[in-house]
Design a protein around this motif. Structure first.
Motif, mmCIF file in Angstrom:
data_model
loop_
_atom_site.group_PDB
_atom_site.id
_atom_site.type_symbol
_atom_site.label_atom_id
_atom_site.label_comp_id
_atom_site.label_asym_id
_atom_site.label_seq_id
_atom_site.Cartn_x
_atom_site.Cartn_y
_atom_site.Cartn_z
ATOM 1 N N ARG A 110 23.986 -6.534 10.781
ATOM 2 C CA ARG A 110 23.406 -4.961 10.392
ATOM 3 C C ARG A 110 23.338 -4.575 9.014
ATOM 4 O O ARG A 110 24.091 -4.911 8.308
ATOM 5 N N ALA A 111 22.057 -3.995 8.762
ATOM 6 C CA ALA A 111 21.943 -3.650 7.436
ATOM 7 C C ALA A 111 20.902 -2.224 7.442
ATOM 8 O O ALA A 111 19.870 -2.503 8.046
ATOM 9 N N GLY A 112 21.286 -1.268 7.076
ATOM 10 C CA GLY A 112 20.511 -0.202 7.344
ATOM 11 C C GLY A 112 20.293 0.476 8.904
ATOM 12 O O GLY A 112 21.347 0.335 9.632
ATOM 13 N N ARG A 113 18.932 0.379 9.358
ATOM 14 C CA ARG A 113 18.635 0.631 10.740
ATOM 15 C C ARG A 113 18.612 -0.640 11.463
ATOM 16 O O ARG A 113 18.335 -0.636 12.788
ATOM 17 N N GLN A 114 18.503 -1.773 10.846
ATOM 18 C CA GLN A 114 17.918 -3.025 11.605
ATOM 19 C C GLN A 114 19.012 -3.904 11.790
ATOM 20 O O GLN A 114 20.180 -3.939 11.127
ATOM 21 N N VAL A 115 19.054 -4.402 13.090
ATOM 22 C CA VAL A 115 20.022 -5.249 13.533
ATOM 23 C C VAL A 115 19.492 -6.397 14.059
ATOM 24 O O VAL A 115 18.552 -6.333 14.819
ATOM 25 N N GLN A 116 20.106 -7.556 13.709
ATOM 26 C CA GLN A 116 19.560 -8.831 14.123
ATOM 27 C C GLN A 116 20.756 -9.574 14.770
ATOM 28 O O GLN A 116 21.740 -9.612 14.502
ATOM 29 N N GLU A 117 20.280 -10.261 16.043
ATOM 30 C CA GLU A 117 21.143 -10.949 16.837
ATOM 31 C C GLU A 117 21.144 -12.417 16.537
ATOM 32 O O GLU A 117 19.979 -13.085 16.535
ATOM 33 N N ILE A 118 22.393 -13.197 16.359
ATOM 34 C CA ILE A 118 22.289 -14.609 15.756
ATOM 35 C C ILE A 118 23.036 -15.361 16.705
ATOM 36 O O ILE A 118 24.136 -15.064 17.163
ATOM 37 N N GLN A 119 22.212 -16.393 17.029
ATOM 38 C CA GLN A 119 22.914 -17.408 17.792
ATOM 39 C C GLN A 119 23.288 -18.788 17.250
ATOM 40 O O GLN A 119 22.777 -19.472 16.431
ATOM 41 N N LEU A 120 24.883 -18.907 17.444
ATOM 42 C CA LEU A 120 25.592 -20.097 16.988
ATOM 43 C C LEU A 120 25.678 -21.322 17.902
ATOM 44 O O LEU A 120 26.002 -20.918 19.252
ATOM 45 N N ALA A 121 24.940 -22.351 17.466
ATOM 46 C CA ALA A 121 25.335 -23.529 18.687
ATOM 47 C C ALA A 121 26.698 -24.158 18.015
ATOM 48 O O ALA A 121 26.638 -24.601 16.908
ATOM 49 N N ILE A 158 30.006 -26.312 13.760
ATOM 50 C CA ILE A 158 28.877 -25.481 13.937
ATOM 51 C C ILE A 158 27.671 -26.340 13.796
ATOM 52 O O ILE A 158 27.233 -27.160 12.696
ATOM 53 N N ASN A 159 26.659 -26.436 14.825
ATOM 54 C CA ASN A 159 25.603 -27.217 14.683
ATOM 55 C C ASN A 159 24.153 -26.691 14.430
ATOM 56 O O ASN A 159 23.464 -27.108 13.798
ATOM 57 N N ASP A 160 24.153 -25.335 14.590
ATOM 58 C CA ASP A 160 22.937 -24.618 14.586
ATOM 59 C C ASP A 160 23.167 -23.123 14.433
ATOM 60 O O ASP A 160 23.951 -22.771 15.087
ATOM 61 N N VAL A 161 22.013 -22.563 13.741
ATOM 62 C CA VAL A 161 22.029 -21.063 13.358
ATOM 63 C C VAL A 161 20.728 -20.685 13.358
ATOM 64 O O VAL A 161 19.806 -21.212 12.779
ATOM 65 N N ARG A 162 20.612 -19.705 14.463
ATOM 66 C CA ARG A 162 19.129 -18.966 14.358
ATOM 67 C C ARG A 162 19.179 -17.727 14.895
ATOM 68 O O ARG A 162 20.174 -17.304 15.454
ATOM 69 N N ILE A 163 18.306 -16.807 14.262
ATOM 70 C CA ILE A 163 18.217 -15.513 14.847
ATOM 71 C C ILE A 163 17.312 -15.670 16.108
ATOM 72 O O ILE A 163 16.187 -15.770 16.205
ATOM 73 N N SER A 164 17.846 -15.063 17.186
ATOM 74 C CA SER A 164 17.140 -14.867 18.527
ATOM 75 C C SER A 164 16.362 -13.420 18.730
ATOM 76 O O SER A 164 15.232 -13.729 19.316
ATOM 77 N N ARG A 165 16.639 -12.340 18.142
ATOM 78 C CA ARG A 165 15.957 -11.078 18.487
ATOM 79 C C ARG A 165 16.571 -10.070 17.421
ATOM 80 O O ARG A 165 17.618 -10.360 16.601
ATOM 81 N N GLN A 166 15.845 -8.920 16.944
ATOM 82 C CA GLN A 166 16.196 -7.961 16.335
ATOM 83 C C GLN A 166 15.548 -6.578 16.875
ATOM 84 O O GLN A 166 14.886 -6.208 17.922
ATOM 85 N N GLY A 167 16.453 -5.730 16.369
ATOM 86 C CA GLY A 167 16.048 -4.303 16.879
ATOM 87 C C GLY A 167 16.407 -3.206 15.644
ATOM 88 O O GLY A 167 16.808 -3.317 14.650
ATOM 89 N N PHE A 168 16.070 -1.912 15.828
ATOM 90 C CA PHE A 168 16.354 -0.650 14.971
ATOM 91 C C PHE A 168 17.236 0.325 15.735
ATOM 92 O O PHE A 168 16.856 0.643 16.432
ATOM 93 N N GLU A 169 18.145 0.617 14.916
ATOM 94 C CA GLU A 169 19.145 1.809 15.434
ATOM 95 C C GLU A 169 18.446 3.091 15.193
ATOM 96 O O GLU A 169 17.509 3.344 14.474
ATOM 97 N N LYS A 170 19.090 4.242 15.795
ATOM 98 C CA LYS A 170 18.443 5.605 15.819
ATOM 99 C C LYS A 170 18.867 6.190 14.323
ATOM 100 O O LYS A 170 18.547 7.038 13.900
ATOM 101 N N ARG A 171 19.969 5.665 13.874
ATOM 102 C CA ARG A 171 20.710 6.200 12.724
ATOM 103 C C ARG A 171 21.169 5.207 11.592
ATOM 104 O O ARG A 171 21.669 4.011 12.234
#
Length: 407
Positions: free
Chosen positions: A376-387, A338-351
């Protein structure tokens, strides 16, 4: 007229006495020959079946001489019997006694043996319902009466008549024949227990497979989940499975009773069959779309188009990681491959699905040495990219090791 009976050895005499003061019987006993016989018991041998007869000796009127014909006739009859010289055509033998029935204890012991045979073989028995009490039905098993607890009844009865109490249902079953299995047979403690559920499981469990979808009716609801009765093509509810609290909904469920109520009609999916323990595991939420997949397609669309209120696309330096992600990122970078870890984007769920931090692996294989995780935690979702140079299974194992190290 008074009647008296006298017995000499095995010979019985019946004398109708007209004069209580002058008894024909007393005359017989004073007769010289009879007195001799009476005083020598060895001469009164037990007669065979062909020489055992009942003699009726009649007497004359009160004025008759008790020492005349009657005594002579009696003496002749007794002598004939003892000498076995009277033909069976002249004197009818007494009827032979009927054979005695088998002792009740022996019959019960044999039926307990049969009950144990049913227990060990698993065979189904058709038992007649004799009655019921506060806890279940009384079922006839040959000469024995066993017990069928209400929880061991097939769900078809209560689902067929949902407005009746269990005791009203039990009353209606009296006199009927139920297919049951023996689940306990202890002669010493006199415990003979039946189960109708086990009998219907044998018949209907072969008709279901993992992945099958059934219409069902909610039975009892507990803290740990809800029991659902499955409806079969004949329209009856034969088997019952458990929907665990974790399989009720994708939403966070604090109390199953907030979502399900006894009598509700639901659709369920069979997710596990334990044939050894006669258990079904069911799921309601697996027939619904995972909100996380809804987030990927809608909250975080793959084409990058979304409302500014629901989606933020930026590099990891401008998106604050969810609580706990920083420690996971640091540990992931310690893993080989695993060479790199970063958050690419995030969003919010309806419930809200869960307040706890959850990590999800993408079903898509790595592309150009890049792999996607979702946090994911609560309504918040984050997309994580692994190199990474790892494949999907390697990433899964690396993530498992990291989560074991992170408190």
């Amino acid at each position: 007229m008074p009647v008296s009976t006298a017995t000499l050895g095995s010979v019985s005499f019946l004398s109708q006495l007209f004069n209580p003061d002058v008894s024909s019987l007393s005359c017989f006993l004073h007769h010289s020959k009879l007195s001799t016989l009476y005083s020598k018991p060895s001469l009164l041998k037990k007669p065979s079946s062909s020489s055992l007869y009942n003699l009726k000796v009649s007497a004359s009127s009160a004025s008759a001489n008790p020492k005349t014909d009657n005594s002579q006739q009696a003496e002749t009859a007794v002598t004939a019997i003892l000498d076995n010289s009277v033909s069976t055509d002249e004197i009818k033998p007494a009827p032979a006694p009927a054979p005695a029935p088998a002792p009740a204890p022996a019959r019960r012991s044999a039926d307990w043996k049969a009950a144990r045979a049913y227990l060990h073989s698993g065979f189904i028995y058709g038992g007649r319902v004799e009655g019921f009490n506060g806890g279940g039905l009384l079922v006839r098993f040959y000469s024995l009466v066993g017990f069928l607890p209400f929880p061991q009844l097939s769900p078809s009865h209560s689902c067929k008549e949902p407005n009746k109490t269990i005791h009203q249902i039990a009353k209606g079953l009296v006199g009927s024949i139920l297919s049951v299995k023996v689940i306990q047979a202890e002669e010493e403690s006199r415990k003979l227990i039946f189960s109708e559920k086990e009998a219907v499981w044998t018949k209907f469990s072969t008709q279901i497979n993992v992945g099958d979808v059934f219409e069902g009716k909610v039975g009892s609801v507990e803290d740990y989940g809800a029991f659902v009765h499955l409806r079969f093509p004949d329209g009856l509810y034969h088997l019952t499975g458990l929907v665990h609290v974790s399989e009720v909904s994708w939403d966070l469920v604090q109390d199953v009773r907030d979502i399900l109520t006894e009598g509700d009609d639901v659709r369920v999916k069979v997710v596990n069959i334990d044939r050894g323990k006669s258990r079904l595991t069911l799921s309601i939420k697996q027939l619904e779309e995972d909100p996380l997949l809804e987030t990927l397609d809608k909250v975080i669309p793959q084409d990058g188009s979304a409302d500014s209120d629901s989606l933020t696309t930026s590099n990891s330096s401008t998106i604050e990681p969810l609580p706990g992600l920083d420690a996971i990122f640091k540990e992931l970078l310690q893993e080989d491959g695993i060479n790199d870890v970063r958050i690419s984007r995030q969003g919010f769920e309806k419930r809200v699905v869960s307040q706890d931090l959850q990590l999800w692996l993408s079903n898509a294989p790595p592309s150009d040495n890049m792999f996607t995780l979702l946090a994911r935690a609560g309504r918040q979702v984050q997309e994580i990219q692994l190199a990474t140079s790892l494949d999907q299974e390697g990433i899964k194992k690396a993530l498992q090791r990291v989560l074991e190290r992170v408190p």
